[in-house]
Design an enzyme around this catalytic site. Structure first.
Site, PDB file in Angstrom:
ATOM      1  N   CYS A  84      54.615  29.500 103.792  1.00  0.00           N
ATOM      2  CA  CYS A  84      55.234  29.983 105.030  1.00  0.00           C
ATOM      3  C   CYS A  84      56.020  31.249 104.695  1.00  0.00           C
ATOM      4  O   CYS A  84      56.605  31.351 103.632  1.00  0.00           O
ATOM      5  CB  CYS A  84      56.195  28.956 105.613  1.00  0.00           C
ATOM      6  SG  CYS A  84      55.463  27.352 106.013  1.00  0.00           S
ATOM      7  N   CYS A 162      55.676  18.754 101.892  1.00  0.00           N
ATOM      8  CA  CYS A 162      55.377  19.974 102.641  1.00  0.00           C
ATOM      9  C   CYS A 162      55.430  19.605 104.120  1.00  0.00           C
ATOM     10  O   CYS A 162      54.609  18.803 104.588  1.00  0.00           O
ATOM     11  CB  CYS A 162      54.011  20.541 102.281  1.00  0.00           C
ATOM     12  SG  CYS A 162      53.509  21.910 103.346  1.00  0.00           S
ATOM     13  N   GLN A 286      38.871  23.980 111.682  1.00  0.00           N
ATOM     14  CA  GLN A 286      40.185  24.566 111.910  1.00  0.00           C
ATOM     15  C   GLN A 286      41.283  23.600 111.491  1.00  0.00           C
ATOM     16  O   GLN A 286      41.209  22.405 111.755  1.00  0.00           O
ATOM     17  CB  GLN A 286      40.345  24.921 113.390  1.00  0.00           C
ATOM     18  CG  GLN A 286      39.418  26.033 113.874  1.00  0.00           C
ATOM     19  CD  GLN A 286      39.946  27.430 113.551  1.00  0.00           C
ATOM     20  OE1 GLN A 286      40.895  27.579 112.785  1.00  0.00           O
ATOM     21  NE2 GLN A 286      39.335  28.443 114.124  1.00  0.00           N
ATOM     22  N   TYR A 315      29.003  34.160 114.643  1.00  0.00           N
ATOM     23  CA  TYR A 315      29.911  33.562 113.653  1.00  0.00           C
ATOM     24  C   TYR A 315      30.272  32.141 114.104  1.00  0.00           C
ATOM     25  O   TYR A 315      31.444  31.767 114.175  1.00  0.00           O
ATOM     26  CB  TYR A 315      31.185  34.393 113.485  1.00  0.00           C
ATOM     27  CG  TYR A 315      30.965  35.867 113.220  1.00  0.00           C
ATOM     28  CD1 TYR A 315      30.687  36.330 111.932  1.00  0.00           C
ATOM     29  CD2 TYR A 315      31.057  36.807 114.246  1.00  0.00           C
ATOM     30  CE1 TYR A 315      30.501  37.692 111.672  1.00  0.00           C
ATOM     31  CE2 TYR A 315      30.878  38.163 114.000  1.00  0.00           C
ATOM     32  CZ  TYR A 315      30.599  38.601 112.713  1.00  0.00           C
ATOM     33  OH  TYR A 315      30.417  39.940 112.472  1.00  0.00           O
ATOM     34  N   GLU A 336      25.094  31.811 112.336  1.00  0.00           N
ATOM     35  CA  GLU A 336      26.068  31.734 111.248  1.00  0.00           C
ATOM     36  C   GLU A 336      25.322  31.970 109.943  1.00  0.00           C
ATOM     37  O   GLU A 336      24.194  31.497 109.754  1.00  0.00           O
ATOM     38  CB  GLU A 336      26.726  30.347 111.239  1.00  0.00           C
ATOM     39  CG  GLU A 336      27.558  30.010 110.028  1.00  0.00           C
ATOM     40  CD  GLU A 336      28.728  30.951 109.853  1.00  0.00           C
ATOM     41  OE1 GLU A 336      28.839  31.543 108.758  1.00  0.00           O
ATOM     42  OE2 GLU A 336      29.533  31.097 110.800  1.00  0.00           O
ATOM     43  N   CYS A 411      41.361  36.591 114.255  1.00  0.00           N
ATOM     44  CA  CYS A 411      42.457  36.127 113.407  1.00  0.00           C
ATOM     45  C   CYS A 411      43.179  37.301 112.751  1.00  0.00           C
ATOM     46  O   CYS A 411      43.982  37.107 111.835  1.00  0.00           O
ATOM     47  CB  CYS A 411      41.939  35.161 112.337  1.00  0.00           C
ATOM     48  SG  CYS A 411      40.695  35.864 111.252  1.00  0.00           S
TER      49      CYS A 411
END
Length: 453
Positions: A84, A162, A286, A315, A336, A411
């Site tokens: 992070c 975590c 994801q 994709y 893909e 992204c």
């Protein structure tokens, strides 16, 4: 060469912005300094480190005037760990900063100041959101260590907790550390290429609660397998699957090519938006299922399907967006480059009884022109490229054949903005951009853009 600042200077700097990796940006006589840990609006004292021609780096010494949005990062290893970058910023301020990041890219790179960039769609609870953990193991001074790599290094920050991963992953990480010591199993030393356990990978299905544990080992022979299986089952009695992945290579890549089932099933099942997915040890999926559903619903919203459209999903991965779209489209064609992902996509279509989705292996920039040459026509094209953005040939294909609507899932705001500029120059008009926070407490941000010809 003389700069506005010199190495070892101690300066007071006003922080104006954040970089893509979460460092504060302050300027001295127009010369930018990047300062990890500093936040916009703060007055800070810094010590200058490395200086380059156009920018430099500095260490934060003292916060003179703290930002009202500054908080204490709740993770005890947060200052060391690279997972992070902005836990010290309130979550509300993180979302505002991420909207600014997308807005700045659309203005500066795409040169589209009039296109709406909406407030970021964030999480109600931005903790424990990761459904996949990849935890390296090693040895230090004769003791097993595990945790996460310090930023830009392969030095493991040793921890048992975590707070963005599942509690089961925490429990398994701590247990394995103890069990390796008890059983005399060596953890892997990547410098000496010696030792047995390289990584623990934990995958948890949010919808079903199914759990997969993957032990990535440096050799196939595993005489203590039964003891380790029983130890895992004591920690997570309902574990669905325990796998061994064998990676004998001298590499930083996590997985090897061989995967063995030690206990239970070789896949777990998760569901997003009413679509089921089989997840194997190495499947791409994801990592934030709550926000994945938000992201894909936004893509579906921008696609504006009525049931009559033929759609391309470039994709397409394992078919996650394709199968979402197929429920409201006439037909979906997914492409893909990874053969295993296409096999997963076909299997997931069959799992859901979806027969209007077609999948083909290859590069989008090669397969999509082939489809057009075969006489197929398409109403909507959805792209979800890697961080580098769309291939130049794919953008040329879009501009040659001009499907009426393009939905761009990104992204990386910089490559999104670059590609929007190219599509705009080719006749498309960007209607709006919706950012989605897939990775709270990091600087990463996803966005969905909608274009019309």
């Amino acid at each position: 060469m003389t700069y506005a600042v010199n190495q070892n200077d101690r300066l007071v700097v006003h922080i104006e912005d954040l970089t893509h990796d979460g460092s504060g940006v302050g300027k001295v006589q127009g010369y930018p300094l990047f300062i990890p840990g500093a936040l916009p609006g703060e007055e800070v004292e810094v010590k200058v480190g490395k200086t380059l021609k156009n920018y430099g780096f500095a260490k934060l010494l003292t916060i003179i005037t703290p930002s009202p949005e500054r908080i204490e990062g709740p993770c005890h290893v947060y200052p060391e760990c690279g997972g992070c970058q902005i836990q010290h910023l309130t979550y509300e301020a993180q979302l505002i900063q991420k909207q600014k990041t997308v807005r700045d890219a659309i203005d500066r790179i795409a040169k589209l100041p009039d296109v709406p960039v909406h407030p970021v769609l964030g999480m109600e609870d931005p903790w424990r959101y990761r459904n996949k953990s990849q935890i390296p193991f090693s040895e230090r001074n004769g003791q097993v260590v595990s945790g996460f790599y310090r930023s830009k290094t392969h030095h493991i920050v040793d921890t048992d907790v975590c707070i963005i991963q599942s509690e089961e992953a925490d429990e398994l990480m701590a247990m394995l550390k103890r069990e390796l010591q008890i059983l005399g199993i060596d953890a892997y030393d990547e410098h000496k290429h010696k030792g047995f356990l390289r990584h623990l990978v934990v995958r948890k299905a949010r919808a079903t609660g199914e759990l997969m544990v993957v032990l990535v080992t440096a050799r196939r022979k595993f005489p203590e397998a039964e003891q380790v299986i029983q130890a895992i089952k004591r920690v997570v009695p309902d574990v669905t699957s325990i796998m061994q992945n064998v990676n004998t290579q001298k590499t930083n890549v996590i997985f090897g090519n061989e995967t063995l089932t030690l206990y239970g099933k070789d896949v777990i099942i998760d569901s997003i938006g009413g679509v089921d997915f089989e997840i194997s040890a190495r499947s791409f999926y994801q990592v934030n299922p709550v926000q994945t559903e938000t992201l894909y619903n936004q893509a579906l919203n921008f696609a504006q399907l009525t049931g009559t459209e033929t759609v391309i999903d470039a994709y397409c991965g394992i078919g996650t967006i394709s199968l979402f779209l197929a429920k409201q489209a006439k037909e979906v064609y997914g492409v893909e480059i990874v053969p295993q992902a296409i096999e997963d996509a076909k299997r997931n279509a069959a799992l859901n009884g979806i027969d209007n989705a077609r999948f083909e292996t290859g590069a989008s920039e090669d397969i999509i022109p082939k489809w057009y040459s075969e006489g197929k026509t398409f109403d909507v094209l959805v792209v979800d490229p890697p961080r580098k953005g769309c291939d130049e040939k794919l953008l040329e294909t879009i501009l040659t054949h001009k499907p009426g609507r393009v939905v761009y899932v990104s992204c990386n705001p910089a490559t999104l903005a670059r590609d929007l500029r190219i599509l705009e120059d080719g006749g498309y008009k960007t209607q709006e951009v919706q950012p989605v926070d897939m990775f709270p407490h990091s600087t990463h941000i996803e966005a969905v853009a909608w274009l019309e010809i």
